[in-house]
Design a protein around this motif. Structure first.
Motif, mmCIF file in Angstrom:
data_model
loop_
_atom_site.group_PDB
_atom_site.id
_atom_site.type_symbol
_atom_site.label_atom_id
_atom_site.label_comp_id
_atom_site.label_asym_id
_atom_site.label_seq_id
_atom_site.Cartn_x
_atom_site.Cartn_y
_atom_site.Cartn_z
ATOM 1 N N THR A 326 0.838 -1.198 0.000
ATOM 2 C CA THR A 326 0.000 0.000 0.000
ATOM 3 C C THR A 326 0.875 1.251 0.000
ATOM 4 O O THR A 326 0.540 2.259 -0.621
ATOM 5 C CB THR A 326 -0.929 0.005 1.222
ATOM 6 O OG1 THR A 326 -1.645 -1.233 1.270
ATOM 7 C CG2 THR A 326 -1.935 1.145 1.141
ATOM 8 N N GLU A 327 2.008 1.172 0.679
ATOM 9 C CA GLU A 327 2.906 2.329 0.763
ATOM 10 C C GLU A 327 3.604 2.639 -0.557
ATOM 11 O O GLU A 327 3.880 3.802 -0.851
ATOM 12 C CB GLU A 327 3.970 2.088 1.845
ATOM 13 C CG GLU A 327 3.433 2.060 3.255
ATOM 14 C CD GLU A 327 3.056 0.652 3.710
ATOM 15 O OE1 GLU A 327 2.989 0.421 4.927
ATOM 16 O OE2 GLU A 327 2.810 -0.228 2.841
ATOM 17 N N SER A 328 3.927 1.613 -1.318
ATOM 18 C CA SER A 328 4.740 1.827 -2.521
ATOM 19 C C SER A 328 3.968 1.602 -3.806
ATOM 20 O O SER A 328 4.428 1.966 -4.882
ATOM 21 C CB SER A 328 5.939 0.874 -2.515
ATOM 22 O OG SER A 328 5.492 -0.482 -2.599
ATOM 23 N N ARG A 329 2.797 0.973 -3.697
ATOM 24 C CA ARG A 329 2.036 0.503 -4.861
ATOM 25 C C ARG A 329 2.832 -0.603 -5.569
ATOM 26 O O ARG A 329 3.628 -1.298 -4.964
ATOM 27 C CB ARG A 329 1.675 1.672 -5.781
ATOM 28 C CG ARG A 329 0.853 2.749 -5.101
ATOM 29 C CD ARG A 329 -0.524 2.277 -4.713
ATOM 30 N NE ARG A 329 -1.332 1.923 -5.873
ATOM 31 C CZ ARG A 329 -2.523 1.336 -5.801
ATOM 32 N NH1 ARG A 329 -3.022 1.014 -4.633
ATOM 33 N NH2 ARG A 329 -3.197 1.069 -6.899
ATOM 34 N N ARG A 330 2.633 -0.759 -6.873
ATOM 35 C CA ARG A 330 3.224 -1.908 -7.561
ATOM 36 C C ARG A 330 4.742 -1.795 -7.671
ATOM 37 O O ARG A 330 5.283 -0.748 -7.993
ATOM 38 C CB ARG A 330 2.605 -2.042 -8.955
ATOM 39 C CG ARG A 330 1.121 -2.410 -8.902
ATOM 40 C CD ARG A 330 0.491 -2.365 -10.278
ATOM 41 N NE ARG A 330 -0.930 -2.712 -10.209
ATOM 42 C CZ ARG A 330 -1.765 -2.626 -11.227
ATOM 43 N NH1 ARG A 330 -1.320 -2.186 -12.402
ATOM 44 N NH2 ARG A 330 -3.032 -2.964 -11.086
ATOM 45 N N ILE A 331 5.393 -2.923 -7.392
ATOM 46 C CA ILE A 331 6.850 -2.969 -7.406
ATOM 47 C C ILE A 331 7.367 -3.837 -8.552
ATOM 48 O O ILE A 331 8.250 -3.424 -9.305
ATOM 49 C CB ILE A 331 7.375 -3.511 -6.058
ATOM 50 C CG1 ILE A 331 7.034 -2.526 -4.932
ATOM 51 C CG2 ILE A 331 8.882 -3.767 -6.116
ATOM 52 C CD1 ILE A 331 7.344 -3.058 -3.545
ATOM 53 N N SER A 332 6.838 -5.045 -8.675
ATOM 54 C CA SER A 332 7.316 -5.960 -9.707
ATOM 55 C C SER A 332 6.141 -6.728 -10.302
ATOM 56 O O SER A 332 5.047 -6.753 -9.732
ATOM 57 C CB SER A 332 8.343 -6.943 -9.134
ATOM 58 O OG SER A 332 7.735 -7.775 -8.148
ATOM 59 N N ALA A 333 6.400 -7.346 -11.449
ATOM 60 C CA ALA A 333 5.336 -8.078 -12.136
ATOM 61 C C ALA A 333 5.893 -9.331 -12.788
ATOM 62 O O ALA A 333 6.984 -9.325 -13.365
ATOM 63 C CB ALA A 333 4.675 -7.191 -13.193
ATOM 64 N N LEU A 334 5.115 -10.409 -12.679
ATOM 65 C CA LEU A 334 5.376 -11.638 -13.417
ATOM 66 C C LEU A 334 4.403 -11.633 -14.585
ATOM 67 O O LEU A 334 3.202 -11.778 -14.411
ATOM 68 C CB LEU A 334 5.153 -12.859 -12.519
ATOM 69 C CG LEU A 334 5.684 -14.198 -13.037
ATOM 70 C CD1 LEU A 334 7.208 -14.211 -13.017
ATOM 71 C CD2 LEU A 334 5.132 -15.356 -12.205
ATOM 72 N N THR A 335 4.913 -11.443 -15.786
ATOM 73 C CA THR A 335 4.075 -11.207 -16.960
ATOM 74 C C THR A 335 3.426 -12.494 -17.459
ATOM 75 O O THR A 335 3.830 -13.599 -17.062
ATOM 76 C CB THR A 335 4.916 -10.609 -18.092
ATOM 77 O OG1 THR A 335 5.846 -11.613 -18.560
ATOM 78 C CG2 THR A 335 5.680 -9.373 -17.619
ATOM 79 N N PRO A 336 2.436 -12.381 -18.357
ATOM 80 C CA PRO A 336 1.855 -13.593 -18.944
ATOM 81 C C PRO A 336 2.905 -14.493 -19.593
ATOM 82 O O PRO A 336 2.864 -15.717 -19.434
ATOM 83 C CB PRO A 336 0.875 -13.033 -19.980
ATOM 84 C CG PRO A 336 0.448 -11.722 -19.401
ATOM 85 C CD PRO A 336 1.683 -11.167 -18.763
ATOM 86 N N ALA A 337 3.873 -13.887 -20.298
ATOM 87 C CA ALA A 337 4.918 -14.689 -20.940
ATOM 88 C C ALA A 337 5.768 -15.422 -19.907
ATOM 89 O O ALA A 337 6.197 -16.568 -20.135
ATOM 90 C CB ALA A 337 5.800 -13.796 -21.813
ATOM 91 N N ASP A 338 6.008 -14.777 -18.768
ATOM 92 C CA ASP A 338 6.790 -15.425 -17.709
ATOM 93 C C ASP A 338 6.110 -16.688 -17.195
ATOM 94 O O ASP A 338 6.778 -17.615 -16.721
ATOM 95 C CB ASP A 338 6.996 -14.469 -16.530
ATOM 96 C CG ASP A 338 7.924 -13.314 -16.853
ATOM 97 O OD1 ASP A 338 8.814 -13.484 -17.711
ATOM 98 O OD2 ASP A 338 7.765 -12.238 -16.246
ATOM 99 N N HIS A 339 4.788 -16.734 -17.288
ATOM 100 C CA HIS A 339 4.051 -17.884 -16.773
ATOM 101 C C HIS A 339 4.243 -19.140 -17.632
ATOM 102 O O HIS A 339 3.787 -20.221 -17.243
ATOM 103 C CB HIS A 339 2.561 -17.551 -16.664
ATOM 104 C CG HIS A 339 2.219 -16.689 -15.477
ATOM 105 N ND1 HIS A 339 2.520 -15.344 -15.427
ATOM 106 C CD2 HIS A 339 1.628 -16.983 -14.289
ATOM 107 C CE1 HIS A 339 2.111 -14.848 -14.266
ATOM 108 N NE2 HIS A 339 1.571 -15.820 -13.563
ATOM 109 N N ARG A 340 4.922 -18.995 -18.769
ATOM 110 C CA ARG A 340 5.254 -20.180 -19.574
ATOM 111 C C ARG A 340 6.306 -21.041 -18.882
ATOM 112 O O ARG A 340 6.360 -22.249 -19.080
ATOM 113 C CB ARG A 340 5.796 -19.762 -20.947
ATOM 114 C CG ARG A 340 4.776 -19.172 -21.895
ATOM 115 C CD ARG A 340 5.374 -19.120 -23.311
ATOM 116 N NE ARG A 340 4.437 -18.584 -24.268
ATOM 117 C CZ ARG A 340 4.417 -17.317 -24.670
ATOM 118 N NH1 ARG A 340 5.312 -16.464 -24.173
ATOM 119 N NH2 ARG A 340 3.533 -16.894 -25.544
#
Length: 526
Positions: A326-340
């Motif tokens: 909540t303090e920083s909002r989004r930091i990192s993301a695992l993308t759809p392609a990463d889910h392969r």
């Protein structure tokens, strides 16, 4: 709070949204309960609320509090109106990102209203009785405004408009450093803490999210919201700024969610981890057409790699895991392609391009190399400015322009972030740091385990130990603690085996779906 923030002008994100809505007045843009609200109706409601607040004298020196039925559109009108006038906005209904259920007692709501010195409480008629009790209980003067009226006197009816309310209002000049929102979160102490975000922070993140939605070309499909609007606001803003329809559910119900996806051809949504589990376990999952889904964001708590692998098999490569606070909002993301890549499903992805992330030694502050766990420290566009009226906590969390998350993690050689645990959960055993969350993730790999919670407990002699509570799958009633101990020892080491492994038929949870660590500690008398 220091109100002498830098007097630099800041664009008003609300006008960008209203301009977009005004260009398509006859299109339905919000659905809630049995209401279908067109863009023109939405604009008129926002303009009416803005003008009534302006008549009450609301400006950048004031705080507006919002209280309405869960995920009511009036919550959006209130935020937009307050922000058009440069005021601060605080939600006093829910304090958790994973649940739209009411979580604050009236006594806590009164405490928040007093703490922020709220000037105006904006409510729907459904919440009017509660609002009157709150107004009578607060220390200072508090004006009460409603959307509609039950006939009893209030200070203003925010829904009362006239023929001149069709035009867009002239927004007040917005100051970059002024506080736009104060979001209360339950944290770990039980006392809600106020997290302040500035207008500059809110604007930068909102415009970034709008551009992201535009680049995805989701078109006029529905975006389903089941978490509190206090936390889903930026996603809602992004959809309203483009062609989509916002579908508002008061709370998460897996069956209703699936039915809505099929009926409304939902294109995107966010599921907290426990919500995703409920979807995967729902008996009608394979009978429902979910082919319209093109984006499902998820997060909130660690997820079993096997479960997200199953989700990808069922829904396809449409998932994005977000790690943030909540303090920083989004930091990192695992993308759809990463889910392969199944090997990446245990990671939190890579840092979002606009975010800086470093791993630092929590004791020395030195930057650490890849594969060495340390505290996750970040700089983000949506980062908070302070904890409200808490300079000690603020100074501890914000140092040299970096937010110290309190999370322990590390980067691998490819730049993917892996989260280990919370800093204050660490237990030292024979000189080795043991992280309960790591043990929890290993237990979730066992095919007979459906849920697990691993906690640190401290006895009367101030000795720390690890206890695990495990809920077996229904078909594995013969699971034993000894089997799980051997599993942890094999996957990790004998030192990682919890001192106690207790099998439970139903893991104690909070109303947010998370394991209730406090209740589990009380079971052990710790």
């Amino acid at each position: 709070m220091d109100r002498t923030a830098a007097e630099s002008a800041c664009p008003n994100y609300v006008m960008r949204i209203l301009d977009s809505l005004a260009s398509r007045p006859d299109e339905v843009v919000v659905k809630w309960r049995d209401q279908s609200i067109t863009a023109g109706e939405f604009v008129r409601s926002t303009v009416a609320a803005t003008r009534r607040m302006q008549e009450l004298g609301i400006d950048r020196t004031h705080t507006v509090a919002a209280l309405s039925a869960s995920n009511s559109p009036t919550i959006i009108y209130t935020r937009y109106a307050a922000h058009l006038l440069g005021a601060r906005l605080v939600h006093i209904l829910s304090v958790n990102a994973n649940s739209a259920a009411e979580s604050l007692a009236e006594s806590q709501q009164v405490d928040i209203l007093n703490e922020v010195s709220a000037t105006l409480l904006a409510v729907d008629v459904e919440s009017l009785d509660v609002a009157r009790r709150l107004r009578d209980a607060v220390k200072g003067p508090l004006k009460l405004a409603t959307y509609g009226s039950d006939g009893a006197p209030v200070d203003a009816d925010l829904s009362a408009g006239d023929t001149n309310d069709d035009g867009l209002p002239e927004p007040r000049p917005i100051v970059e450093g002024d506080t736009a929102t104060i979001i209360y979160t339950s944290g770990t102490t039980g006392k809600p803490k106020g997290i302040c975000r500035s207008y500059g922070s809110w604007h930068r993140e909102t415009v970034g999210a709008m551009n992201q939605v535009k680049s995805m070309n989701l078109g006029p499909s529905g975006y389903l919201v089941t978490i509190p609007l206090s936390n889903a606001g930026i996603s809602v803003d992004s959809v309203l700024a483009h062609e989509g329809v916002v579908l508002l559910h008061e709370q998460f119900d897996a069956g209703r969610v699936l039915e809505t996806i099929e009926r409304e051809r939902v294109g995107g949504t966010f599921w907290a981890t426990q919500h995703l589990y409920q979807i995967l376990d729902h008996p009608r999952l394979n009978d429902v057409d979910t082919s319209s889904l093109r984006l499902v964001m998820y997060g909130g708590t660690p997820i079993s790699p096997a479960r997200i692998e199953r989700a990808v098999e069922r829904f396809g490569l449409i998932f994005v895991q977000y790690y943030g606070t909540t303090e920083s909002r989004r930091i990192s993301a695992l993308t759809p392609a990463d889910h392969r890549d199944k090997n990446l499903l245990a990671s939190a992805g890579r840092p979002i391009p606009t975010v800086q992330v470093v791993i630092r030694d929590p004791e020395t502050g030195a930057d650490l190399d890849a594969n060495v766990p340390g505290e996750v420290c970040v700089r983000t566009p949506g980062m908070m400015t302070e904890y409200f009226l808490d300079p000690v906590r603020t100074e501890k969390a914000l140092r040299d322009g970096w937010f110290h998350t309190g999370d322990i993690g590390y980067f691998d050689d490819a730049g993917y972030l892996y989260l280990v645990d919370r800093l204050y959960h660490v237990v030292k055993t024979d000189g080795i740091k043991i992280y309960p969350a790591e043990i929890e993730r290993v237990l979730l790999l066992h095919p007979a385990v459906t849920r697990a919670s691993v906690i640190k407990v401290r006895d009367a002699d101030l000795r720390d130990s690890i206890c695990a509570y495990v809920q077996p799958r229904a078909a594995h009633g013969d699971l034993t603690s000894e089997e799980l101990a051997e599993f942890v020892a094999e996957k990790m080491s004998p030192l990682h085996v919890p001192a106690v492994i207790e099998l439970v038929s139903d893991l104690a949870t909070t109303q947010f779906g998370k394991a209730d660590a406090q209740a589990l500690r009380q079971m052990r008398g710790a």
